[in-house]
Motif scaffolding. Sequence first.
Motif, PDB file in Angstrom:
ATOM      1  N   ARG A  60      15.571   6.396  -0.418  1.00  0.00           N
ATOM      2  CA  ARG A  60      14.444   6.818   0.415  1.00  0.00           C
ATOM      3  C   ARG A  60      14.329   8.336   0.425  1.00  0.00           C
ATOM      4  NH1 ARG A  60      14.548   2.259   0.037  1.00  0.00           N
ATOM      5  NH2 ARG A  60      13.376   3.031  -1.747  1.00  0.00           N
ATOM      6  N   LYS A  61      15.477   9.028   0.477  1.00  0.00           N
ATOM      7  CA  LYS A  61      15.439  10.486   0.459  1.00  0.00           C
ATOM      8  C   LYS A  61      14.917  10.989  -0.874  1.00  0.00           C
ATOM      9  CE  LYS A  61      18.106  14.679   1.279  1.00  0.00           C
ATOM     10  NZ  LYS A  61      19.398  15.266   1.669  1.00  0.00           N
ATOM     11  N   GLU A  62      15.307  10.301  -1.969  1.00  0.00           N
ATOM     12  CA  GLU A  62      14.887  10.723  -3.294  1.00  0.00           C
ATOM     13  C   GLU A  62      13.381  10.554  -3.475  1.00  0.00           C
ATOM     14  OE1 GLU A  62      16.891  10.231  -7.665  1.00  0.00           O
ATOM     15  OE2 GLU A  62      16.349   8.402  -6.619  1.00  0.00           O
ATOM     16  N   GLU A  63      12.790   9.645  -2.711  1.00  0.00           N
ATOM     17  CA  GLU A  63      11.344   9.465  -2.795  1.00  0.00           C
ATOM     18  C   GLU A  63      10.586  10.695  -2.300  1.00  0.00           C
ATOM     19  OE1 GLU A  63      11.102   4.602  -2.179  1.00  0.00           O
ATOM     20  OE2 GLU A  63      10.432   5.961  -0.599  1.00  0.00           O
ATOM     21  N   ASP A  64      11.204  11.433  -1.365  1.00  0.00           N
ATOM     22  CA  ASP A  64      10.534  12.581  -0.759  1.00  0.00           C
ATOM     23  C   ASP A  64      11.013  13.924  -1.308  1.00  0.00           C
ATOM     24  OD1 ASP A  64      10.796  10.750   2.289  1.00  0.00           O
ATOM     25  OD2 ASP A  64       9.056  10.883   0.957  1.00  0.00           O
ATOM     26  N   SER A  65      12.257  13.976  -1.795  1.00  0.00           N
ATOM     27  CA  SER A  65      12.792  15.240  -2.313  1.00  0.00           C
ATOM     28  C   SER A  65      13.950  14.945  -3.258  1.00  0.00           C
ATOM     29  CB  SER A  65      13.270  16.127  -1.158  1.00  0.00           C
ATOM     30  OG  SER A  65      14.314  15.486  -0.441  1.00  0.00           O
ATOM     31  N   GLY A 100      10.945  -2.023   3.562  1.00  0.00           N
ATOM     32  CA  GLY A 100      12.186  -1.551   2.955  1.00  0.00           C
ATOM     33  C   GLY A 100      12.037  -0.443   1.943  1.00  0.00           C
ATOM     34  N   ALA A 101      10.835  -0.209   1.433  1.00  0.00           N
ATOM     35  CA  ALA A 101      10.634   0.855   0.439  1.00  0.00           C
ATOM     36  C   ALA A 101       9.138   1.083   0.247  1.00  0.00           C
ATOM     37  CB  ALA A 101      11.295   0.502  -0.886  1.00  0.00           C
ATOM     38  N   ARG A 102       8.805   2.267  -0.216  1.00  0.00           N
ATOM     39  CA  ARG A 102       7.418   2.539  -0.594  1.00  0.00           C
ATOM     40  C   ARG A 102       7.178   2.254  -2.067  1.00  0.00           C
ATOM     41  NH1 ARG A 102       5.614   8.240   0.422  1.00  0.00           N
ATOM     42  NH2 ARG A 102       7.823   8.821   0.321  1.00  0.00           N
ATOM     43  N   PHE A 103       8.239   2.403  -2.859  1.00  0.00           N
ATOM     44  CA  PHE A 103       8.128   2.236  -4.303  1.00  0.00           C
ATOM     45  C   PHE A 103       9.134   1.184  -4.766  1.00  0.00           C
ATOM     46  CE2 PHE A 103       7.606   6.857  -3.308  1.00  0.00           C
ATOM     47  CZ  PHE A 103       6.219   6.859  -3.329  1.00  0.00           C
ATOM     48  N   TYR A 160       7.034 -12.590   4.725  1.00  0.00           N
ATOM     49  CA  TYR A 160       6.931 -11.170   4.393  1.00  0.00           C
ATOM     50  C   TYR A 160       7.773 -10.893   3.152  1.00  0.00           C
ATOM     51  CZ  TYR A 160      11.573 -10.457   6.490  1.00  0.00           C
ATOM     52  OH  TYR A 160      12.914 -10.516   6.768  1.00  0.00           O
ATOM     53  N   GLN A 161       7.504  -9.753   2.510  1.00  0.00           N
ATOM     54  CA  GLN A 161       8.281  -9.348   1.349  1.00  0.00           C
ATOM     55  C   GLN A 161       8.998  -8.039   1.662  1.00  0.00           C
ATOM     56  OE1 GLN A 161       5.992  -8.314  -2.174  1.00  0.00           O
ATOM     57  NE2 GLN A 161       4.222  -7.728  -0.953  1.00  0.00           N
ATOM     58  N   ARG A 162      10.212  -7.929   1.128  1.00  0.00           N
ATOM     59  CA  ARG A 162      11.040  -6.757   1.405  1.00  0.00           C
ATOM     60  C   ARG A 162      11.726  -6.302   0.127  1.00  0.00           C
ATOM     61  NH1 ARG A 162      16.380  -6.623   3.487  1.00  0.00           N
ATOM     62  NH2 ARG A 162      16.235  -8.826   4.024  1.00  0.00           N
ATOM     63  N   ALA A 163      11.708  -5.002  -0.106  1.00  0.00           N
ATOM     64  CA  ALA A 163      12.386  -4.434  -1.272  1.00  0.00           C
ATOM     65  C   ALA A 163      13.864  -4.258  -0.956  1.00  0.00           C
ATOM     66  CB  ALA A 163      11.762  -3.094  -1.643  1.00  0.00           C
ATOM     67  N   LEU A 164      14.706  -4.756  -1.850  1.00  0.00           N
ATOM     68  CA  LEU A 164      16.145  -4.607  -1.714  1.00  0.00           C
ATOM     69  C   LEU A 164      16.615  -3.405  -2.531  1.00  0.00           C
ATOM     70  CD1 LEU A 164      17.175  -8.354  -2.116  1.00  0.00           C
ATOM     71  CD2 LEU A 164      16.676  -7.102  -0.011  1.00  0.00           C
TER      72      LEU A 164
END
Length: 341
Positions: free
Chosen positions: A274-279, A141-144, A175-179
């Motif tokens: 997710r977009k903010e993580e890359d740009s 669900g997320a990288r960070f 499993y673990q998932r970021a909300l």
Amino acid sequence: MGVTESIINKLWGRLIRDWVAKEAVGAAGGIIMIWKCDQITVEEVNIKGFSVSLLLNSSNWTEKWKLTVVYGPARARERIALWTELRDIREQRQGPWMVGGNFNTIRLPEEKNRMALITTSMRNLSNFINDSALIDLLLEGARFTWTNNQENLIMSRLDRILISMEWEEAFPLIYQRALPKPTSDHNPILLELSNFLEGPRPFKFNLALCETPKFVDHIKLWWNEEYFEGWKGFILFMKLKHIKMRIKEWQKSEIEASRFGKEDVLSSLESLERKEEDSCLTTEESMERLVLLEEYEEIIRREEIAWRQKSRSIWVKEGDHNSTFPPAWLILEGESTPLTA
């Protein structure tokens, strides 16, 4: 202000539950753990400098297990005490162990949006995981899991849940998932154990429906759309019965619309994250996020009205959905509900 029973009631409601808290120092270090007493029995509580540990008996597992929730120090030189503390907890009791929370350090360079050098804290976290024979579950669900929410954006994976081999053997699909994090700088972490389908529930009128703009118009329309003959008491009974039937139909559609509306809002917020993580986000996307946050707050306000009705706790005030208290890192409800960190 310390953690009180009133604060716990606002977080959880007046259900069958118990709790333990480690007070924050300033704005950091606070931990709240809440559990349902009818599904979890706590045999031992151990509050230390950077963690709270519980020795548990749960209804969905015959074996006793230990749960440790961590709030790691922000200063690197203080983390040596954290690793020592966690190793001591592990040595006190072998067997099933779950440890999670905010470690305030990453493990790998790619767990930060700006590629980081390998530091002593990163090595120490990896060494602790390996020495304790813990499994660092992949995060979905997320990288960070944390952001500074500043123009000079920094994002890192500071939060994680680690499990022992006994946990993995008992629940191989865990499993673990970021909300999404609409109201915090940390992503909540969901630990999924199994799926659970609830049975049908008796109908109860949802007071949140009164907040909808056309509620009164609907009632007037339904009152007049059917004609009954007989004595006045009978007519009143039949009209109320008819209105109840229409409200049940309307409430079902409103609940579905609200649920999917909330999912759509959270999905849109997650996409922007997710977009903010890359740009960097454009001005239009930043405005879109503000609109989505307003929609989310309105949905949450209506949900609070519904929860207040369910718990019959009239002291839970609308709008009391804030993050001024220490984070409730882990809420336990047994197998029927995922563990939330």
